[in-house]
Motif scaffolding. Structure first.
Motif, PDB file in Angstrom:
ATOM      1  N   ILE A 175     -17.226 -21.652  49.573  1.00  0.00           N
ATOM      2  CA  ILE A 175     -15.976 -21.556  50.327  1.00  0.00           C
ATOM      3  C   ILE A 175     -16.186 -21.653  51.835  1.00  0.00           C
ATOM      4  N   GLY A 176     -17.270 -21.097  52.348  1.00  0.00           N
ATOM      5  CA  GLY A 176     -17.523 -21.160  53.780  1.00  0.00           C
ATOM      6  C   GLY A 176     -17.669 -22.590  54.273  1.00  0.00           C
ATOM      7  N   GLY A 177     -18.445 -23.391  53.546  1.00  0.00           N
ATOM      8  CA  GLY A 177     -18.635 -24.789  53.930  1.00  0.00           C
ATOM      9  C   GLY A 177     -17.352 -25.597  53.840  1.00  0.00           C
ATOM     10  N   VAL A 178     -16.527 -25.295  52.834  1.00  0.00           N
ATOM     11  CA  VAL A 178     -15.250 -26.007  52.681  1.00  0.00           C
ATOM     12  C   VAL A 178     -14.342 -25.729  53.868  1.00  0.00           C
ATOM     13  N   ILE A 179     -14.217 -24.473  54.240  1.00  0.00           N
ATOM     14  CA  ILE A 179     -13.357 -24.109  55.372  1.00  0.00           C
ATOM     15  C   ILE A 179     -13.877 -24.732  56.666  1.00  0.00           C
ATOM     16  N   ASP A 230      -9.607 -27.474  45.442  1.00  0.00           N
ATOM     17  CA  ASP A 230     -10.440 -26.399  44.932  1.00  0.00           C
ATOM     18  C   ASP A 230     -11.479 -26.004  45.979  1.00  0.00           C
ATOM     19  N   GLY A 231     -11.978 -24.789  45.868  1.00  0.00           N
ATOM     20  CA  GLY A 231     -12.950 -24.310  46.841  1.00  0.00           C
ATOM     21  C   GLY A 231     -14.377 -24.432  46.386  1.00  0.00           C
ATOM     22  N   ASP A 232     -14.655 -25.326  45.423  1.00  0.00           N
ATOM     23  CA  ASP A 232     -15.995 -25.424  44.852  1.00  0.00           C
ATOM     24  C   ASP A 232     -16.896 -26.436  45.540  1.00  0.00           C
ATOM     25  N   GLY A 233     -16.417 -27.065  46.614  1.00  0.00           N
ATOM     26  CA  GLY A 233     -17.234 -27.997  47.366  1.00  0.00           C
ATOM     27  C   GLY A 233     -17.328 -29.388  46.788  1.00  0.00           C
ATOM     28  N   THR A 234     -16.543 -29.690  45.773  1.00  0.00           N
ATOM     29  CA  THR A 234     -16.595 -31.026  45.170  1.00  0.00           C
ATOM     30  C   THR A 234     -15.720 -32.033  45.914  1.00  0.00           C
ATOM     31  N   TYR A 235     -14.722 -31.540  46.648  1.00  0.00           N
ATOM     32  CA  TYR A 235     -13.832 -32.419  47.402  1.00  0.00           C
ATOM     33  C   TYR A 235     -14.244 -32.448  48.867  1.00  0.00           C
ATOM     34  N   ASP A 236     -14.078 -33.607  49.487  1.00  0.00           N
ATOM     35  CA  ASP A 236     -14.564 -33.824  50.849  1.00  0.00           C
ATOM     36  C   ASP A 236     -13.447 -33.604  51.868  1.00  0.00           C
ATOM     37  N   PRO A 237     -13.620 -32.652  52.798  1.00  0.00           N
ATOM     38  CA  PRO A 237     -12.611 -32.459  53.856  1.00  0.00           C
ATOM     39  C   PRO A 237     -12.387 -33.718  54.700  1.00  0.00           C
ATOM     40  N   ALA A 238     -13.367 -34.623  54.717  1.00  0.00           N
ATOM     41  CA  ALA A 238     -13.225 -35.859  55.478  1.00  0.00           C
ATOM     42  C   ALA A 238     -12.134 -36.758  54.919  1.00  0.00           C
ATOM     43  N   ASP A 239     -11.712 -36.506  53.684  1.00  0.00           N
ATOM     44  CA  ASP A 239     -10.630 -37.283  53.075  1.00  0.00           C
ATOM     45  C   ASP A 239      -9.249 -36.718  53.413  1.00  0.00           C
ATOM     46  N   ALA A 240      -9.197 -35.661  54.211  1.00  0.00           N
ATOM     47  CA  ALA A 240      -7.925 -34.988  54.489  1.00  0.00           C
ATOM     48  C   ALA A 240      -6.898 -35.926  55.115  1.00  0.00           C
TER      49      ALA A 240
END
Length: 336
Positions: free
Chosen positions: A45-49, A110-120
């Motif tokens: 979760i920390g890396g995702v945020i 999801d907060g599991d790190g599978t999705y890339d914030p760069a795609d926001a």
């Protein structure tokens, strides 16, 4: 079908598509709430945020399902707004979180790190052109080890079932990366509590005529120290059952028709057995004969009910489209 801003569902008219393109306006990151439902996601979760902060999205809400690890503490330390949901399941968390969101747009993942914030930005951009719901297609750029073979087969089966039953091609209805307007979400009738929330969102978008598009995203494997909460066979069966159950109000001809045909076939099999016993041994089975007649009659009634229900649903959708068009015309007149 839509890719990177192309519609996944058919437009009613070319004028509608033109009107959507005319309404384009840039959406600022301050207008978007990043919603992250979590359960035992301390490892990621920390890396995702931090990833969303790096992309300029500072409004982050974490809806936690009562994690026993440090998920909430880590999220709070990173500056996210954290609350513990009052119920259980991802679906309940999303519905409850929407009550606290005060901005017009939501980016959910999801907060599991599978999705890339760069795609926001890619996810949010179609909303600026009038779309109301955006689905991220994981199959467009998926790591080789991101999804087990059984999960991949199940996902494709579910997507094909969705296309067949509900008549729309959203490519990846189980994707957890979604962007949508709060207004469109409030129009939907959602009651799913668990992982079927994505399935229910897709069905409700079709049912309520929500302008939906699909964009390609990247999808990575879960980190080794992050455990999944999904059970492929159990949850896959639950999702397929939900797809069929939701057809009751979205595609009643299929739902009641399939029940009717099954009942007629069952009655026919019983009747064939009764006839065979009579011809072969001159033995009658009055109770079985009565059961077969009742099954066939019930099947015919279900078919008729499905046809009538489908007509009502079609009329309802047409009336809704007309009311929405009247509302749009009135709004345009007021703006002038």
């Amino acid at each position: 079908m839509e890719h990177d801003g192309v519609r996944a569902d058919s437009a009613d008219t070319d004028d509608e598509v033109f009107a959507m393109s005319e309404s384009t306006r840039e959406i600022s990151a301050e207008e978007v709430c990043v919603l992250i439902p979590t359960l035992e996601e301390a490892a990621t979760i920390g890396g995702v945020i931090d990833g969303f902060y790096a992309e300029g999205y500072s409004n982050v809400v974490v809806a936690d399902g009562g994690s026993d690890d440090d998920t909430r503490e880590i999220a709070s330390e990173r500056g996210a707004e954290v609350f513990v949901q009052s119920g259980d399941g991802k679906g309940q968390a999303v519905r409850e979180a929407l009550e606290y969101i005060e901005v017009p747009y939501v980016l959910m993942l999801d907060g599991d790190g599978t999705y890339d914030p760069a795609d926001a930005d890619r996810m949010v951009e179609p909303l600026s052109r009038g779309y109301e719901h955006v689905i991220g297609n994981r199959f467009a750029d998926m790591d080789e080890d991101a999804m087990k073979a059984l999960n991949g087969v199940g996902n494709r089966l579910i997507n094909r079932s969705f296309r067949f039953v509900h008549g729309a091609d959203y490519e990846d209805i189980l994707s957890g990366y979604r962007a949508f307007t709060v207004d469109s979400f409030e129009r939907l009738s959602l009651d799913s509590d668990g992982f079927t929330i994505e399935t229910e969102l897709a069905v409700e978008c079709v049912k309520h005529g929500v302008d939906t598009t699909v964009v390609p995203i990247s999808y990575s494997a879960r980190p080794e120290d992050s455990e999944t909460n999904l059970h492929p066979i159990k949850d896959g069966g639950t999702i397929l059952l939900a797809l069929y159950s939701l057809a009751k109000t979205n595609n009643p001809l299929f739902y009641f028709g399939s029940l009717g045909v099954s009942s007629i076939l069952a009655g026919g099999v019983i009747a064939s057995y009764v006839l065979w016993r009579w011809l072969q041994y001159q033995q009658g089975h009055e109770i079985l004969a009565l059961a077969s007649a009742a099954a066939i009659l019930l099947g015919v009634q279900l078919l008729m009910f499905g046809v009538l229900s489908d007509m009502l649903v079609t009329l309802h959708r047409e009336q809704r489209r007309r009311l929405e068009q009247i509302t749009r015309d009135a709004r345009e007149r007021d703006e002038k």
